[in-house]
Design a protein around this motif. Structure first.
Motif, PDB file in Angstrom:
ATOM      1  N   LEU A  13      25.319  39.712 103.587  1.00  0.00           N
ATOM      2  CA  LEU A  13      24.458  40.433 105.447  1.00  0.00           C
ATOM      3  C   LEU A  13      23.403  42.102 105.296  1.00  0.00           C
ATOM      4  CD1 LEU A  13      25.234  38.040 107.653  1.00  0.00           C
ATOM      5  CD2 LEU A  13      24.404  37.842 105.341  1.00  0.00           C
ATOM      6  N   LYS A  14      22.342  42.209 103.944  1.00  0.00           N
ATOM      7  CA  LYS A  14      21.629  43.768 104.336  1.00  0.00           C
ATOM      8  C   LYS A  14      21.549  43.728 105.579  1.00  0.00           C
ATOM      9  CE  LYS A  14      20.373  42.497  99.379  1.00  0.00           C
ATOM     10  NZ  LYS A  14      19.961  42.880  98.506  1.00  0.00           N
ATOM     11  N   PRO A  15      21.084  45.480 105.476  1.00  0.00           N
ATOM     12  CA  PRO A  15      20.742  46.145 106.836  1.00  0.00           C
ATOM     13  C   PRO A  15      19.538  45.040 107.522  1.00  0.00           C
ATOM     14  CG  PRO A  15      21.205  47.409 104.776  1.00  0.00           C
ATOM     15  CD  PRO A  15      21.394  46.214 104.667  1.00  0.00           C
ATOM     16  N   ALA A  55      25.779  48.753  89.310  1.00  0.00           N
ATOM     17  CA  ALA A  55      26.089  49.581  88.584  1.00  0.00           C
ATOM     18  C   ALA A  55      24.757  49.151  87.540  1.00  0.00           C
ATOM     19  CB  ALA A  55      27.242  49.256  87.488  1.00  0.00           C
ATOM     20  N   HIS A  56      24.010  48.426  86.995  1.00  0.00           N
ATOM     21  CA  HIS A  56      23.423  48.087  86.336  1.00  0.00           C
ATOM     22  C   HIS A  56      21.865  49.013  86.902  1.00  0.00           C
ATOM     23  CE1 HIS A  56      23.370  44.855  89.364  1.00  0.00           C
ATOM     24  NE2 HIS A  56      21.959  44.415  89.110  1.00  0.00           N
ATOM     25  N   LEU A  57      21.711  49.034  87.898  1.00  0.00           N
ATOM     26  CA  LEU A  57      20.148  49.893  88.204  1.00  0.00           C
ATOM     27  C   LEU A  57      20.229  51.299  88.230  1.00  0.00           C
ATOM     28  CD1 LEU A  57      20.087  47.165  91.403  1.00  0.00           C
ATOM     29  CD2 LEU A  57      19.066  47.359  88.761  1.00  0.00           C
ATOM     30  N   PRO A  61      14.630  54.722  88.746  1.00  0.00           N
ATOM     31  CA  PRO A  61      13.402  55.543  89.270  1.00  0.00           C
ATOM     32  C   PRO A  61      14.361  55.176  91.054  1.00  0.00           C
ATOM     33  CG  PRO A  61      12.306  54.707  87.573  1.00  0.00           C
ATOM     34  CD  PRO A  61      13.211  53.678  87.613  1.00  0.00           C
ATOM     35  N   PHE A  62      13.552  54.158  91.314  1.00  0.00           N
ATOM     36  CA  PHE A  62      13.738  53.995  92.271  1.00  0.00           C
ATOM     37  C   PHE A  62      15.492  53.379  93.185  1.00  0.00           C
ATOM     38  CE2 PHE A  62      14.931  49.154  91.398  1.00  0.00           C
ATOM     39  CZ  PHE A  62      14.438  49.187  90.054  1.00  0.00           C
ATOM     40  N   PHE A  63      16.359  53.628  91.953  1.00  0.00           N
ATOM     41  CA  PHE A  63      18.153  53.710  92.754  1.00  0.00           C
ATOM     42  C   PHE A  63      18.793  54.654  94.516  1.00  0.00           C
ATOM     43  CE2 PHE A  63      22.859  54.688  93.455  1.00  0.00           C
ATOM     44  CZ  PHE A  63      22.915  53.598  93.299  1.00  0.00           C
ATOM     45  N   ILE A  89      24.007  28.447  96.510  1.00  0.00           N
ATOM     46  CA  ILE A  89      24.318  29.619  97.079  1.00  0.00           C
ATOM     47  C   ILE A  89      22.952  30.330  96.348  1.00  0.00           C
ATOM     48  CG2 ILE A  89      24.905  32.335  98.032  1.00  0.00           C
ATOM     49  CD1 ILE A  89      27.481  30.633  98.041  1.00  0.00           C
ATOM     50  N   ARG A  90      22.525  30.855  95.232  1.00  0.00           N
ATOM     51  CA  ARG A  90      21.838  31.634  94.567  1.00  0.00           C
ATOM     52  C   ARG A  90      20.326  30.598  94.803  1.00  0.00           C
ATOM     53  NH1 ARG A  90      21.930  36.656  92.076  1.00  0.00           N
ATOM     54  NH2 ARG A  90      19.971  35.996  90.754  1.00  0.00           N
ATOM     55  N   GLU A  91      20.164  29.566  94.606  1.00  0.00           N
ATOM     56  CA  GLU A  91      18.897  28.529  94.626  1.00  0.00           C
ATOM     57  C   GLU A  91      18.882  29.615  96.475  1.00  0.00           C
ATOM     58  OE1 GLU A  91      19.712  25.145  92.046  1.00  0.00           O
ATOM     59  OE2 GLU A  91      20.013  24.464  94.080  1.00  0.00           O
ATOM     60  N   LYS A 114      10.340  43.127  97.415  1.00  0.00           N
ATOM     61  CA  LYS A 114      11.714  43.798  96.571  1.00  0.00           C
ATOM     62  C   LYS A 114      12.830  43.966  96.377  1.00  0.00           C
ATOM     63  CE  LYS A 114       9.164  43.567  92.165  1.00  0.00           C
ATOM     64  NZ  LYS A 114       8.525  44.539  91.003  1.00  0.00           N
ATOM     65  N   MET A 115      13.038  44.389  97.383  1.00  0.00           N
ATOM     66  CA  MET A 115      13.828  45.463  97.846  1.00  0.00           C
ATOM     67  C   MET A 115      14.405  44.668  98.936  1.00  0.00           C
ATOM     68  SD  MET A 115      14.512  49.716  98.848  1.00  0.00           S
ATOM     69  CE  MET A 115      13.614  49.878  97.325  1.00  0.00           C
ATOM     70  N   HIS A 116      13.600  44.867 100.644  1.00  0.00           N
ATOM     71  CA  HIS A 116      14.197  44.451 102.142  1.00  0.00           C
ATOM     72  C   HIS A 116      14.938  42.778 101.361  1.00  0.00           C
ATOM     73  CE1 HIS A 116      12.370  48.499 102.183  1.00  0.00           C
ATOM     74  NE2 HIS A 116      13.174  48.450 103.046  1.00  0.00           N
ATOM     75  N   ASN A 117      15.387  42.215 101.021  1.00  0.00           N
ATOM     76  CA  ASN A 117      15.516  40.762 100.719  1.00  0.00           C
ATOM     77  C   ASN A 117      16.339  40.273 101.491  1.00  0.00           C
ATOM     78  OD1 ASN A 117      17.529  41.521  98.929  1.00  0.00           O
ATOM     79  ND2 ASN A 117      16.281  41.445  96.901  1.00  0.00           N
ATOM     80  N   VAL A 118      17.213  40.483 102.356  1.00  0.00           N
ATOM     81  CA  VAL A 118      17.418  40.144 103.364  1.00  0.00           C
ATOM     82  C   VAL A 118      19.405  40.266 102.887  1.00  0.00           C
ATOM     83  CG1 VAL A 118      18.179  37.422 105.252  1.00  0.00           C
ATOM     84  CG2 VAL A 118      16.564  38.608 104.159  1.00  0.00           C
TER      85      VAL A 118
HETATM   86  P1  ADP Z   1      19.416  40.757  93.222  1.00  0.00           P
HETATM   87  O1  ADP Z   1      19.860  40.947  93.873  1.00  0.00           O
HETATM   88  O2  ADP Z   1      18.388  39.269  92.932  1.00  0.00           O
HETATM   89  O3  ADP Z   1      20.554  39.799  92.440  1.00  0.00           O
HETATM   90  P2  ADP Z   1      19.310  42.623  91.207  1.00  0.00           P
HETATM   91  O4  ADP Z   1      20.277  42.312  90.681  1.00  0.00           O
HETATM   92  O5  ADP Z   1      17.844  43.031  89.826  1.00  0.00           O
HETATM   93  O6  ADP Z   1      18.984  41.698  92.043  1.00  0.00           O
HETATM   94  O7  ADP Z   1      18.450  44.046  92.003  1.00  0.00           O
HETATM   95  C1  ADP Z   1      19.883  44.321  93.106  1.00  0.00           C
HETATM   96  C2  ADP Z   1      18.798  44.966  93.999  1.00  0.00           C
HETATM   97  O8  ADP Z   1      18.604  45.767  94.248  1.00  0.00           O
HETATM   98  C3  ADP Z   1      18.079  44.005  94.866  1.00  0.00           C
HETATM   99  O9  ADP Z   1      18.626  42.358  95.650  1.00  0.00           O
HETATM  100  C4  ADP Z   1      16.966  44.648  95.313  1.00  0.00           C
HETATM  101  O10 ADP Z   1      17.644  44.722  97.056  1.00  0.00           O
HETATM  102  C5  ADP Z   1      17.009  45.701  94.744  1.00  0.00           C
HETATM  103  N1  ADP Z   1      16.040  45.766  94.289  1.00  0.00           N
HETATM  104  C6  ADP Z   1      16.260  45.363  92.315  1.00  0.00           C
HETATM  105  N2  ADP Z   1      14.367  45.193  91.914  1.00  0.00           N
HETATM  106  C7  ADP Z   1      14.097  46.109  92.589  1.00  0.00           C
HETATM  107  C8  ADP Z   1      12.183  47.033  92.411  1.00  0.00           C
HETATM  108  N3  ADP Z   1      11.885  46.158  91.373  1.00  0.00           N
HETATM  109  N4  ADP Z   1      11.930  47.424  93.461  1.00  0.00           N
HETATM  110  C9  ADP Z   1      13.092  47.516  94.572  1.00  0.00           C
HETATM  111  N5  ADP Z   1      14.440  47.458  94.781  1.00  0.00           N
HETATM  112  C10 ADP Z   1      14.570  46.314  93.363  1.00  0.00           C
END
Ligand code: ADP
Length: 143
Positions: A13-15, A55-57, A61-63, A89-91, A114-118
């Motif tokens: 559960l994210k911030p 690790a995959h992210l 640039p937005f890491f 769960i992913r669904e 995309k980022m703030h996704n709970v």
């Molecule tokens: P998921 O969480 O749906 O499996 P990812 O593993 O691709 O997705 O990404 C991990 C987390 O990084 C995302 O849940 C989100 O919070 C953030 N994220 C991913 N892609 C982006 C993006 N393009 N812009 C901003 N945040 C992102």
């Protein structure tokens, strides 16, 4: 008869979930869908665990923004198990981008973008096991 597979997933559960006071609602959805909690804890994410988990992210640039968001408050880690847990769960969570997630999914109902996704949820059985070990000590998970 084909029996469903009992699978295990790490949910975070994210911030934004904590800030929006949606933890109870999100957990209720998982419990009502039949999933069982077998571990939970609140924690601040260190740089180390975050770099491993995402690790995959890390080269993107937005890491640093993701890191800032994920460390903006503690998160709640939950170990969940149930039949076909990974896909189901992913669904329930919906796609990464909350703005395109269907209503009725957790991200569609409570996410911002995309980022703030709970929530985070493991995306494969193998990653579920790896992530549960990353976030929980052996004696923090219950059979
Ligand atoms: P998921 O969480 O749906 O499996 P990812 O593993 O691709 O997705 O990404 C991990 C987390 O990084 C995302 O849940 C989100 O919070 C953030 N994220 C991913 N892609 C982006 C993006 N393009 N812009 C901003 N945040 C992102």
């Amino acid at each position: 008869m084909i029996r469903p597979l009992m699978e295990e997933s790490l949910v975070l559960l994210k911030p934004d979930c904590l800030e929006g006071r949606k933890c109870g609602e999100v957990l209720k959805r998982f419990e009502e869908a039949g999933f069982e909690v077998f571990g939970t804890k609140m924690m601040r994410l260190s740089d180390e665990i975050l770099r491993e988990h995402y690790a995959h992210l890390t080269d993107l640039p937005f890491f640093p923004d993701i890191q800032g968001f994920m460390q903006s408050s503690p998160v709640i880690a939950i170990a969940l198990r149930g039949d076909n847990a990974i896909v189901r769960i992913r669904e329930m969570v919906g796609p990464t981008d909350s703005t395109v997630a269907d209503k009725g999914t957790i991200r569609g109902d409570f996410g911002q973008d995309k980022m703030h996704n709970v929530v985070h949820a493991s995306d494969s059985v193998e990653n579920g096991q790896t992530e549960l070990k990353r976030f929980f000590a052996e004696d923090e998970l219950f059979s």
